[in-house]
Write a protein that holds these residues in place. Structure first.
Motif, PDB file in Angstrom:
ATOM      1  N   VAL A  75       0.564  -1.139   0.587  1.00 41.99           N
ATOM      2  CA  VAL A  75       0.047   0.109   0.201  1.00 41.99           C
ATOM      3  C   VAL A  75       0.853   1.225   0.058  1.00 41.99           C
ATOM      4  N   ASP A  76       0.906   1.982  -0.838  1.00 38.11           N
ATOM      5  CA  ASP A  76       1.217   3.099  -1.096  1.00 38.11           C
ATOM      6  C   ASP A  76       0.917   4.573  -0.278  1.00 38.11           C
ATOM      7  N   SER A  77       1.633   5.106   0.343  1.00 38.45           N
ATOM      8  CA  SER A  77       1.370   6.154   1.219  1.00 38.45           C
ATOM      9  C   SER A  77      -0.098   7.055   0.793  1.00 38.45           C
ATOM     10  N   LYS A  78       0.011   7.563  -0.748  1.00 38.82           N
ATOM     11  CA  LYS A  78      -0.639   8.572  -1.284  1.00 38.82           C
ATOM     12  C   LYS A  78      -2.085   6.877  -0.645  1.00 38.82           C
ATOM     13  N   ILE A  79      -1.821   6.418  -0.668  1.00 37.68           N
ATOM     14  CA  ILE A  79      -3.359   5.375  -1.068  1.00 37.68           C
ATOM     15  C   ILE A  79      -3.491   5.141   0.656  1.00 37.68           C
ATOM     16  N   LEU A  80      -2.800   5.039   0.967  1.00 32.05           N
ATOM     17  CA  LEU A  80      -3.005   4.736   2.584  1.00 32.05           C
ATOM     18  C   LEU A  80      -3.536   5.598   3.269  1.00 32.05           C
ATOM     19  N   ASP A 107     -19.853   8.685   0.623  1.00 32.76           N
ATOM     20  CA  ASP A 107     -19.032   7.921  -0.224  1.00 32.76           C
ATOM     21  C   ASP A 107     -18.811   7.930  -1.580  1.00 32.76           C
ATOM     22  N   LYS A 108     -19.836   8.449  -2.388  1.00 32.15           N
ATOM     23  CA  LYS A 108     -20.114   8.959  -4.089  1.00 32.15           C
ATOM     24  C   LYS A 108     -19.378  10.516  -3.434  1.00 32.15           C
ATOM     25  N   ASP A 109     -18.881  10.841  -3.216  1.00 35.36           N
ATOM     26  CA  ASP A 109     -17.814  11.896  -2.825  1.00 35.36           C
ATOM     27  C   ASP A 109     -16.480  11.521  -2.874  1.00 35.36           C
ATOM     28  N   PHE A 110     -16.189  10.455  -2.317  1.00 28.83           N
ATOM     29  CA  PHE A 110     -15.023   9.616  -1.658  1.00 28.83           C
ATOM     30  C   PHE A 110     -14.036   9.415  -3.173  1.00 28.83           C
ATOM     31  N   VAL A 111     -15.492   9.001  -3.905  1.00 28.82           N
ATOM     32  CA  VAL A 111     -14.718   7.804  -4.912  1.00 28.82           C
ATOM     33  C   VAL A 111     -14.530   9.117  -6.337  1.00 28.82           C
ATOM     34  N   ILE A 122      -9.138  -0.421  -4.822  1.00 24.80           N
ATOM     35  CA  ILE A 122      -9.704  -1.085  -5.009  1.00 24.80           C
ATOM     36  C   ILE A 122      -8.436  -2.263  -4.299  1.00 24.80           C
ATOM     37  N   LEU A 123      -7.188  -1.968  -4.673  1.00 24.76           N
ATOM     38  CA  LEU A 123      -6.078  -2.879  -4.807  1.00 24.76           C
ATOM     39  C   LEU A 123      -5.883  -3.545  -2.832  1.00 24.76           C
ATOM     40  N   ALA A 124      -5.982  -1.816  -2.455  1.00 26.57           N
ATOM     41  CA  ALA A 124      -4.827  -1.623  -1.166  1.00 26.57           C
ATOM     42  C   ALA A 124      -6.634  -2.097  -0.425  1.00 26.57           C
ATOM     43  N   ALA A 125      -8.126  -1.848  -1.034  1.00 27.03           N
ATOM     44  CA  ALA A 125      -9.004  -2.887   0.040  1.00 27.03           C
ATOM     45  C   ALA A 125      -9.120  -4.117  -0.286  1.00 27.03           C
ATOM     46  N   ASN A 126      -8.476  -4.581  -0.997  1.00 31.41           N
ATOM     47  CA  ASN A 126      -8.669  -6.177  -1.735  1.00 31.41           C
ATOM     48  C   ASN A 126      -7.852  -6.925  -0.479  1.00 31.41           C
ATOM     49  N   TYR A 127      -6.471  -6.029  -0.655  1.00 29.62           N
ATOM     50  CA  TYR A 127      -5.194  -6.532   0.409  1.00 29.62           C
ATOM     51  C   TYR A 127      -5.293  -6.364   2.138  1.00 29.62           C
ATOM     52  N   ASP A 135     -16.731  -3.027  -2.294  1.00 27.67           N
ATOM     53  CA  ASP A 135     -17.502  -2.699  -2.425  1.00 27.67           C
ATOM     54  C   ASP A 135     -17.524  -1.623  -3.111  1.00 27.67           C
ATOM     55  N   LEU A 136     -17.476  -0.817  -2.707  1.00 27.54           N
ATOM     56  CA  LEU A 136     -17.688   0.455  -2.882  1.00 27.54           C
ATOM     57  C   LEU A 136     -16.989   0.408  -3.798  1.00 27.54           C
ATOM     58  N   THR A 137     -16.024   0.766  -3.947  1.00 26.11           N
ATOM     59  CA  THR A 137     -15.292   1.047  -5.323  1.00 26.11           C
ATOM     60  C   THR A 137     -15.408   0.014  -6.261  1.00 26.11           C
ATOM     61  N   CYS A 138     -15.489  -1.092  -6.161  1.00 25.91           N
ATOM     62  CA  CYS A 138     -15.418  -1.980  -7.336  1.00 25.91           C
ATOM     63  C   CYS A 138     -16.769  -1.292  -8.097  1.00 25.91           C
TER      64      CYS A 138
END
Length: 177
Positions: A75-80, A107-111, A122-127, A135-138
């Motif tokens: 997980v990259d810092s920016k994504i974390l 949530d809608k604003d977050f994505v 998506i990758l971070a949420a899965n990991y 679920d939100l990102t997918c």
């Protein structure tokens, strides 16, 4: 007789889990922080209840305790930072029993992010095993795809078509409705 009879391979794990549970019940603020270490080895100190919205983090804390930072090399810092923002909001929203509509708007604003950030979330949420974020990102990606032709999807997500015209026709025939 050798003094180790009650210390099997899982004794240390049991001891650490007991420490974590004791820590969770204590009022000491030192005890409630988890240090998360990103891919770039940046350390983020996060409230334990917020950090443990991630099943991965919760399992690591149970196994190793709170002394050492939890390594998150995928997980990259920016994504974390974004993941922590999501977990903090949803922890607060749950604690304050915010209405579903408020959470959905947030949530809608977050994505509303660029594609690279969305796919990395998506990758971070899965990991990290954060089901609600996954679920939100997918769903966000699925909503982008819904109702589009394969060509429109390729254009939208900048995907190169590596099918020959013959292969593409064969796929169209096999999947004709």
């Amino acid at each position: 007789p050798d003094g180790r009879s009650c210390h099997g391979p899982f004794a240390r794990r049991r001891q650490r889990r007991a420490e974590v549970k004791t820590c969770a019940m204590a009022d000491d603020s030192e005890c409630t922080a988890v240090k998360l270490k990103s891919k770039q080895e940046e350390i983020f100190e996060v409230d334990k209840e917020v950090a443990c919205r991630s099943v991965t983090v919760r399992n690591m804390v149970e196994d190793t305790g709170l002394d050492a930072p939890v390594p998150l090399p995928m997980v990259d810092s920016k994504i974390l930072i974004k993941v922590i923002e999501y977990c903090k909001y949803h922890h607060r929203a749950e604690a304050e029993a915010l209405p579903e509509d408020d959470k959905n708007v947030w949530d809608k604003d977050f994505v509303k992010v660029d594609d690279e950030t969305l796919f990395n979330l998506i990758l971070a949420a899965n990991y990290l095993d954060i089901k609600s974020l996954l679920d939100l990102t997918c769903k966000t990606v699925a909503d982008e795809i819904k109702g589009k032709t394969p060509e429109e999807i390729r254009i939208r997500f900048n995907i190169k078509n590596d099918f020959t015209p013959e292969e593409e026709e064969e796929v169209k025939r096999e999947n004709a409705w």
